[in-house]
Design a protein around this motif. Sequence first.
Motif, PDB file in Angstrom:
ATOM      1  N   LEU A  59     -22.395 132.377  20.991  1.00 14.72           N
ATOM      2  CA  LEU A  59     -23.587 132.275  19.832  1.00 14.72           C
ATOM      3  C   LEU A  59     -22.854 133.424  18.908  1.00 14.72           C
ATOM      4  O   LEU A  59     -22.703 133.036  17.552  1.00 14.72           O
ATOM      5  CB  LEU A  59     -24.767 132.766  20.379  1.00 14.72           C
ATOM      6  N   LEU A  60     -22.605 134.464  19.272  1.00 17.29           N
ATOM      7  CA  LEU A  60     -22.078 135.487  18.176  1.00 17.29           C
ATOM      8  C   LEU A  60     -20.724 135.055  17.499  1.00 17.29           C
ATOM      9  O   LEU A  60     -20.528 135.487  16.502  1.00 17.29           O
ATOM     10  CB  LEU A  60     -21.946 136.975  18.885  1.00 17.29           C
ATOM     11  N   VAL A  61     -19.997 134.489  18.271  1.00 17.13           N
ATOM     12  CA  VAL A  61     -18.542 134.139  17.680  1.00 17.13           C
ATOM     13  C   VAL A  61     -18.799 133.092  16.927  1.00 17.13           C
ATOM     14  O   VAL A  61     -18.083 133.128  15.533  1.00 17.13           O
ATOM     15  CB  VAL A  61     -17.628 133.474  19.009  1.00 17.13           C
ATOM     16  N   HIS A  62     -19.735 131.840  16.892  1.00 16.06           N
ATOM     17  CA  HIS A  62     -20.065 130.976  16.083  1.00 16.06           C
ATOM     18  C   HIS A  62     -20.617 131.707  14.751  1.00 16.06           C
ATOM     19  O   HIS A  62     -20.503 131.250  13.521  1.00 16.06           O
ATOM     20  CB  HIS A  62     -20.925 130.078  16.587  1.00 16.06           C
ATOM     21  N   GLN A  63     -21.431 132.767  15.093  1.00 17.97           N
ATOM     22  CA  GLN A  63     -22.210 133.260  13.730  1.00 17.97           C
ATOM     23  C   GLN A  63     -21.193 134.071  13.114  1.00 17.97           C
ATOM     24  O   GLN A  63     -21.166 134.323  11.687  1.00 17.97           O
ATOM     25  CB  GLN A  63     -23.257 134.187  14.321  1.00 17.97           C
ATOM     26  N   LEU A  64     -20.209 134.739  13.787  1.00 14.05           N
ATOM     27  CA  LEU A  64     -19.161 135.277  12.983  1.00 14.05           C
ATOM     28  C   LEU A  64     -18.317 134.544  12.194  1.00 14.05           C
ATOM     29  O   LEU A  64     -17.975 134.740  11.068  1.00 14.05           O
ATOM     30  CB  LEU A  64     -18.431 136.150  14.189  1.00 14.05           C
ATOM     31  N   ARG A  65     -18.109 133.498  12.881  1.00 16.46           N
ATOM     32  CA  ARG A  65     -17.329 132.484  11.789  1.00 16.46           C
ATOM     33  C   ARG A  65     -17.932 132.152  10.635  1.00 16.46           C
ATOM     34  O   ARG A  65     -17.230 131.784   9.695  1.00 16.46           O
ATOM     35  CB  ARG A  65     -16.865 131.237  12.939  1.00 16.46           C
ATOM     36  N   ALA A  66     -19.297 131.788  10.910  1.00 14.55           N
ATOM     37  CA  ALA A  66     -20.083 131.149   9.916  1.00 14.55           C
ATOM     38  C   ALA A  66     -20.244 132.311   8.690  1.00 14.55           C
ATOM     39  O   ALA A  66     -20.128 132.032   7.357  1.00 14.55           O
ATOM     40  CB  ALA A  66     -21.439 130.940  10.222  1.00 14.55           C
ATOM     41  N   GLU A  67     -20.188 133.605   9.196  1.00 15.11           N
ATOM     42  CA  GLU A  67     -20.547 134.473   8.119  1.00 15.11           C
ATOM     43  C   GLU A  67     -18.995 134.708   7.316  1.00 15.11           C
ATOM     44  O   GLU A  67     -18.972 134.993   6.015  1.00 15.11           O
ATOM     45  CB  GLU A  67     -20.909 135.916   8.711  1.00 15.11           C
ATOM     46  N   ALA A  68     -17.904 134.650   8.331  1.00 12.39           N
ATOM     47  CA  ALA A  68     -16.713 134.857   7.534  1.00 12.39           C
ATOM     48  C   ALA A  68     -16.142 133.995   6.522  1.00 12.39           C
ATOM     49  O   ALA A  68     -15.677 134.078   5.652  1.00 12.39           O
ATOM     50  CB  ALA A  68     -15.359 135.030   8.651  1.00 12.39           C
TER      51      ALA A  68
END
Length: 214
Positions: free
Chosen positions: A168-177
């Motif tokens: 979840l954090l990885v996908h959130q990170l990609r979305a923010e990036a």
Amino acid sequence: MTDSPPPAADQRIGLDLVAPEMYAPVLRRLALVAVCLALVVGSVAGLFLEPVAGVVAALVVAVPAVAYVLAVRRRRLWLAGNTLYARTLWRTRQLRVPAVTGVELLVHPGRLSRVVLRLTAGPDRQLVPLAMYTDAGSGRELHILGLRRLADTLSRSELAAGIAVVELLVHQLRAEARDAPLPERPLYRAVAAARNKDYVAQIVLTDQEITGLY
């Protein structure tokens, strides 16, 4: 995750959702108002009762407010290596993230909805705020470096719940990036799902619910 180089393993990465420096002016004004109010209350009490009563009344008004301001200004949350540090007014607690025995993703729905990671290691428990969103569609999310270090550190845990949260954090990170709109961000989807179900109490998401957010 992203093409940016990862932070050094021993680098201190702050995990405060809102940096205390941002609301420092508000805290100073609060302390000033509390002291002024305490002087007024103390003067009135001393005038109609006795000087000692005035001093006591002033302290009763001023001390809690000033203590609250000091506590908020001192509060910090950060990661260094594999250890999560939480500093309060009186002490600094430590929690080794790879050794956690419990990983939970909490959603607090409301006019200001919050998504929080709860880590448990034996008797110790620590909350890590990940995001907060208003009904108006605005909000604040944990910064990219914080998300990356948290995901990297939590990936060393062998818990199944930890793996789900890491993804979840990885996908959130990609979305923010890539500056994705809120509906495409997993943390916002968690809040939106809670609002759609009209939940009013704190929700602990299951592994299946977490994987459904990305």
